[in-house]
Design a protein around this motif. Structure first.
Motif, PDB file in Angstrom:
ATOM      1  N   THR A 182       0.807  -1.220   0.000  1.00  0.00           N
ATOM      2  CA  THR A 182       0.000   0.000   0.000  1.00  0.00           C
ATOM      3  C   THR A 182       0.839   1.268   0.000  1.00  0.00           C
ATOM      4  O   THR A 182       0.307   2.365  -0.215  1.00  0.00           O
ATOM      5  CB  THR A 182      -0.967   0.013   1.193  1.00  0.00           C
ATOM      6  OG1 THR A 182      -0.252  -0.239   2.407  1.00  0.00           O
ATOM      7  CG2 THR A 182      -2.037  -1.051   1.010  1.00  0.00           C
ATOM      8  N   ALA A 183       2.136   1.166   0.203  1.00  0.00           N
ATOM      9  CA  ALA A 183       3.016   2.321   0.041  1.00  0.00           C
ATOM     10  C   ALA A 183       3.208   2.665  -1.431  1.00  0.00           C
ATOM     11  O   ALA A 183       3.644   3.777  -1.757  1.00  0.00           O
ATOM     12  CB  ALA A 183       4.375   2.056   0.688  1.00  0.00           C
ATOM     13  N   CYS A 184       2.884   1.722  -2.312  1.00  0.00           N
ATOM     14  CA  CYS A 184       2.966   1.977  -3.751  1.00  0.00           C
ATOM     15  C   CYS A 184       1.769   2.830  -4.185  1.00  0.00           C
ATOM     16  O   CYS A 184       0.732   2.866  -3.522  1.00  0.00           O
ATOM     17  CB  CYS A 184       2.990   0.664  -4.525  1.00  0.00           C
ATOM     18  SG  CYS A 184       4.468  -0.338  -4.228  1.00  0.00           S
ATOM     19  N   ASP A 185       1.900   3.482  -5.316  1.00  0.00           N
ATOM     20  CA  ASP A 185       0.845   4.367  -5.806  1.00  0.00           C
ATOM     21  C   ASP A 185      -0.330   3.596  -6.391  1.00  0.00           C
ATOM     22  O   ASP A 185      -1.473   4.059  -6.351  1.00  0.00           O
ATOM     23  CB  ASP A 185       1.417   5.302  -6.878  1.00  0.00           C
ATOM     24  CG  ASP A 185       2.652   6.017  -6.395  1.00  0.00           C
ATOM     25  OD1 ASP A 185       2.543   6.747  -5.398  1.00  0.00           O
ATOM     26  OD2 ASP A 185       3.732   5.831  -6.995  1.00  0.00           O
ATOM     27  N   PHE A 186      -0.041   2.444  -6.961  1.00  0.00           N
ATOM     28  CA  PHE A 186      -1.063   1.606  -7.569  1.00  0.00           C
ATOM     29  C   PHE A 186      -0.886   0.188  -7.035  1.00  0.00           C
ATOM     30  O   PHE A 186       0.237  -0.309  -6.961  1.00  0.00           O
ATOM     31  CB  PHE A 186      -0.940   1.605  -9.092  1.00  0.00           C
ATOM     32  CG  PHE A 186      -0.983   2.975  -9.710  1.00  0.00           C
ATOM     33  CD1 PHE A 186      -2.190   3.539 -10.080  1.00  0.00           C
ATOM     34  CD2 PHE A 186       0.189   3.692  -9.910  1.00  0.00           C
ATOM     35  CE1 PHE A 186      -2.240   4.805 -10.644  1.00  0.00           C
ATOM     36  CE2 PHE A 186       0.157   4.963 -10.466  1.00  0.00           C
ATOM     37  CZ  PHE A 186      -1.059   5.527 -10.835  1.00  0.00           C
ATOM     38  N   VAL A 187      -1.999  -0.451  -6.666  1.00  0.00           N
ATOM     39  CA  VAL A 187      -1.954  -1.826  -6.165  1.00  0.00           C
ATOM     40  C   VAL A 187      -2.927  -2.669  -6.986  1.00  0.00           C
ATOM     41  O   VAL A 187      -4.134  -2.396  -6.982  1.00  0.00           O
ATOM     42  CB  VAL A 187      -2.330  -1.900  -4.675  1.00  0.00           C
ATOM     43  CG1 VAL A 187      -2.187  -3.334  -4.173  1.00  0.00           C
ATOM     44  CG2 VAL A 187      -1.468  -0.957  -3.843  1.00  0.00           C
ATOM     45  N   TYR A 188      -2.376  -3.671  -7.671  1.00  0.00           N
ATOM     46  CA  TYR A 188      -3.204  -4.590  -8.446  1.00  0.00           C
ATOM     47  C   TYR A 188      -2.975  -5.993  -7.912  1.00  0.00           C
ATOM     48  O   TYR A 188      -1.842  -6.380  -7.620  1.00  0.00           O
ATOM     49  CB  TYR A 188      -2.848  -4.511  -9.930  1.00  0.00           C
ATOM     50  CG  TYR A 188      -3.040  -3.132 -10.500  1.00  0.00           C
ATOM     51  CD1 TYR A 188      -4.319  -2.617 -10.704  1.00  0.00           C
ATOM     52  CD2 TYR A 188      -1.950  -2.322 -10.803  1.00  0.00           C
ATOM     53  CE1 TYR A 188      -4.504  -1.335 -11.200  1.00  0.00           C
ATOM     54  CE2 TYR A 188      -2.129  -1.037 -11.300  1.00  0.00           C
ATOM     55  CZ  TYR A 188      -3.402  -0.551 -11.503  1.00  0.00           C
ATOM     56  OH  TYR A 188      -3.584   0.724 -11.986  1.00  0.00           O
ATOM     57  N   SER A 189      -4.054  -6.752  -7.786  1.00  0.00           N
ATOM     58  CA  SER A 189      -3.923  -8.070  -7.168  1.00  0.00           C
ATOM     59  C   SER A 189      -4.607  -9.135  -8.002  1.00  0.00           C
ATOM     60  O   SER A 189      -5.510  -8.863  -8.803  1.00  0.00           O
ATOM     61  CB  SER A 189      -4.509  -8.071  -5.759  1.00  0.00           C
ATOM     62  OG  SER A 189      -5.916  -8.223  -5.793  1.00  0.00           O
ATOM     63  N   SER A 190      -4.196 -10.369  -7.771  1.00  0.00           N
ATOM     64  CA  SER A 190      -4.886 -11.534  -8.308  1.00  0.00           C
ATOM     65  C   SER A 190      -6.069 -11.845  -7.399  1.00  0.00           C
ATOM     66  O   SER A 190      -6.132 -11.373  -6.258  1.00  0.00           O
ATOM     67  CB  SER A 190      -3.934 -12.724  -8.377  1.00  0.00           C
ATOM     68  OG  SER A 190      -3.466 -13.043  -7.077  1.00  0.00           O
ATOM     69  N   PRO A 191      -7.024 -12.663  -7.873  1.00  0.00           N
ATOM     70  CA  PRO A 191      -8.193 -12.979  -7.034  1.00  0.00           C
ATOM     71  C   PRO A 191      -7.845 -13.696  -5.740  1.00  0.00           C
ATOM     72  O   PRO A 191      -8.635 -13.650  -4.781  1.00  0.00           O
ATOM     73  CB  PRO A 191      -9.040 -13.874  -7.953  1.00  0.00           C
ATOM     74  CG  PRO A 191      -8.648 -13.477  -9.342  1.00  0.00           C
ATOM     75  CD  PRO A 191      -7.188 -13.162  -9.254  1.00  0.00           C
ATOM     76  N   ASP A 192      -6.682 -14.361  -5.675  1.00  0.00           N
ATOM     77  CA  ASP A 192      -6.326 -15.100  -4.463  1.00  0.00           C
ATOM     78  C   ASP A 192      -5.533 -14.261  -3.457  1.00  0.00           C
ATOM     79  O   ASP A 192      -5.077 -14.779  -2.446  1.00  0.00           O
ATOM     80  CB  ASP A 192      -5.536 -16.364  -4.821  1.00  0.00           C
ATOM     81  CG  ASP A 192      -4.151 -16.053  -5.392  1.00  0.00           C
ATOM     82  OD1 ASP A 192      -3.904 -14.876  -5.764  1.00  0.00           O
ATOM     83  OD2 ASP A 192      -3.319 -16.968  -5.475  1.00  0.00           O
ATOM     84  N   ALA A 193      -5.381 -12.978  -3.720  1.00  0.00           N
ATOM     85  CA  ALA A 193      -4.620 -12.117  -2.810  1.00  0.00           C
ATOM     86  C   ALA A 193      -5.350 -11.970  -1.478  1.00  0.00           C
ATOM     87  O   ALA A 193      -6.582 -11.995  -1.413  1.00  0.00           O
ATOM     88  CB  ALA A 193      -4.396 -10.751  -3.436  1.00  0.00           C
ATOM     89  N   ARG A 194      -4.567 -11.806  -0.419  1.00  0.00           N
ATOM     90  CA  ARG A 194      -5.114 -11.575   0.917  1.00  0.00           C
ATOM     91  C   ARG A 194      -4.242 -10.518   1.605  1.00  0.00           C
ATOM     92  O   ARG A 194      -3.014 -10.555   1.506  1.00  0.00           O
ATOM     93  CB  ARG A 194      -5.130 -12.861   1.751  1.00  0.00           C
ATOM     94  CG  ARG A 194      -5.895 -13.986   1.107  1.00  0.00           C
ATOM     95  CD  ARG A 194      -6.040 -15.204   2.008  1.00  0.00           C
ATOM     96  NE  ARG A 194      -4.773 -15.687   2.541  1.00  0.00           N
ATOM     97  CZ  ARG A 194      -3.907 -16.428   1.851  1.00  0.00           C
ATOM     98  NH1 ARG A 194      -4.147 -16.737   0.595  1.00  0.00           N
ATOM     99  NH2 ARG A 194      -2.796 -16.861   2.412  1.00  0.00           N
ATOM    100  N   PHE A 195      -4.890  -9.615   2.300  1.00  0.00           N
ATOM    101  CA  PHE A 195      -4.202  -8.513   2.959  1.00  0.00           C
ATOM    102  C   PHE A 195      -4.508  -8.558   4.455  1.00  0.00           C
ATOM    103  O   PHE A 195      -5.656  -8.774   4.854  1.00  0.00           O
ATOM    104  CB  PHE A 195      -4.659  -7.168   2.390  1.00  0.00           C
ATOM    105  CG  PHE A 195      -4.324  -6.967   0.936  1.00  0.00           C
ATOM    106  CD1 PHE A 195      -3.208  -6.253   0.554  1.00  0.00           C
ATOM    107  CD2 PHE A 195      -5.137  -7.521  -0.048  1.00  0.00           C
ATOM    108  CE1 PHE A 195      -2.900  -6.081  -0.785  1.00  0.00           C
ATOM    109  CE2 PHE A 195      -4.840  -7.351  -1.391  1.00  0.00           C
ATOM    110  CZ  PHE A 195      -3.715  -6.632  -1.764  1.00  0.00           C
ATOM    111  N   GLY A 196      -3.490  -8.330   5.267  1.00  0.00           N
ATOM    112  CA  GLY A 196      -3.718  -8.335   6.706  1.00  0.00           C
ATOM    113  C   GLY A 196      -2.621  -7.607   7.456  1.00  0.00           C
ATOM    114  O   GLY A 196      -1.439  -7.833   7.213  1.00  0.00           O
TER     115      GLY A 196
END
Length: 256
Positions: A115-129
């Motif tokens: 999230t420090a990046c300007d753009f965040v793109y993820s795959s459907p299996d991404a998980r954030f915590g």
């Protein structure tokens, strides 16, 4: 122990964390490599976009907790300040766009890295915590600065206090990511190429305005925007952009 590599492809630099056996968790040494690579591309005028990612099916599981348990607290604090925090600071202050390409878990400092990046793109299996509370520690790596600006203070506190992982679609709905895409490699390659061919000096000024705008008065914001526009007035890209608009053609930006 893991390592971090830097690959240059035309005007795009890709920084990749290599520690797939531990979901790309960062040792102190790997974090130093990450910091050094980002410093290198930050000042390279030939690099006009930076992509941050992890090897295999994980983005980054944060710090190697097992390694931290063996480190003296004074060394631990110094390591966080000199390495983890410098990584976040460099990404957010970098005068060129940074893109996070996220597969699988982005956890703890790994979530902050994305999230420090300007753009965040993820795959459907991404998980954030932001799982700091799960091990009885407070936040680091800029989470207390970044997360409330993305989701609001109450939602940020809920995410931090629960320590739960959220899926890709929920993260996108909350504004943590820009998009969820199936062909992540192809999408990010195209997006990074598009950004690297854009007016990168102007994009860098936009980053600076957004970073500072949330804690300035309206008068200060307007003054800063006027100064920023004046700074860009004599650049090649501003002149090219105006000429292309008047001539009804696509601009050829050069990042200068």
């Amino acid at each position: 122990m893991g390592s971090v590599s830097l690959q240059l492809d035309e005007q795009v630099a890709t920084v990749t964390i290599h520690n797939p056996a531990k979901k790309n968790a960062l040792s102190f040494e790997a974090t130093k490599q990450l910091r050094d690579h980002l410093h290198e591309v930050q000042y390279d005028d030939d690099v006009r976009c930076v992509v941050v990612t992890g090897e295999g099916d994980s983005f980054c599981a944060g710090a190697e907790v097992g390694g931290l348990a063996q480190v003296d607290f004074a060394d631990h604090a110094a390591g966080i300040e000199q390495r983890f925090h410098e990584v976040v600071y460099t990404l957010m202050r970098m005068k060129k766009p940074a893109v996070a390409k996220v597969r699988g878990p982005a956890v703890g400092a790994g979530a902050s890295l994305a999230t420090a990046c300007d753009f965040v793109y993820s795959s459907p299996d991404a998980r954030f915590g932001w799982v700091f509370s799960n091990i009885g520690v407070s936040v680091d790596s800029g989470a207390s600065f970044i997360l409330p600006r993305l989701v609001g203070t109450r939602t940020a506190m809920e995410l931090l206090a629960s320590g739960e992982l959220i899926g890709a679609e929920e993260a996108c709905a909350l504004g943590i990511t820009n998009d969820v895409v199936d062909d992540l490699d192809g999408f990010v390659a195209d997006r990074a190429h598009e950004l690297s061919n854009g007016p990168t000096r102007a994009l860098g000024e936009m980053k600076r305005m957004l970073l500072r705008g949330t804690h300035r008065s309206l008068e200060e914001v307007l003054d800063a925007e006027a100064t920023s526009q004046t700074t860009l007035r004599e650049t090649h890209d501003r002149k090219e952009g105006m000429a292309a608009f008047l001539e009804k053609r696509e601009p050829a930006f050069e990042g200068r």
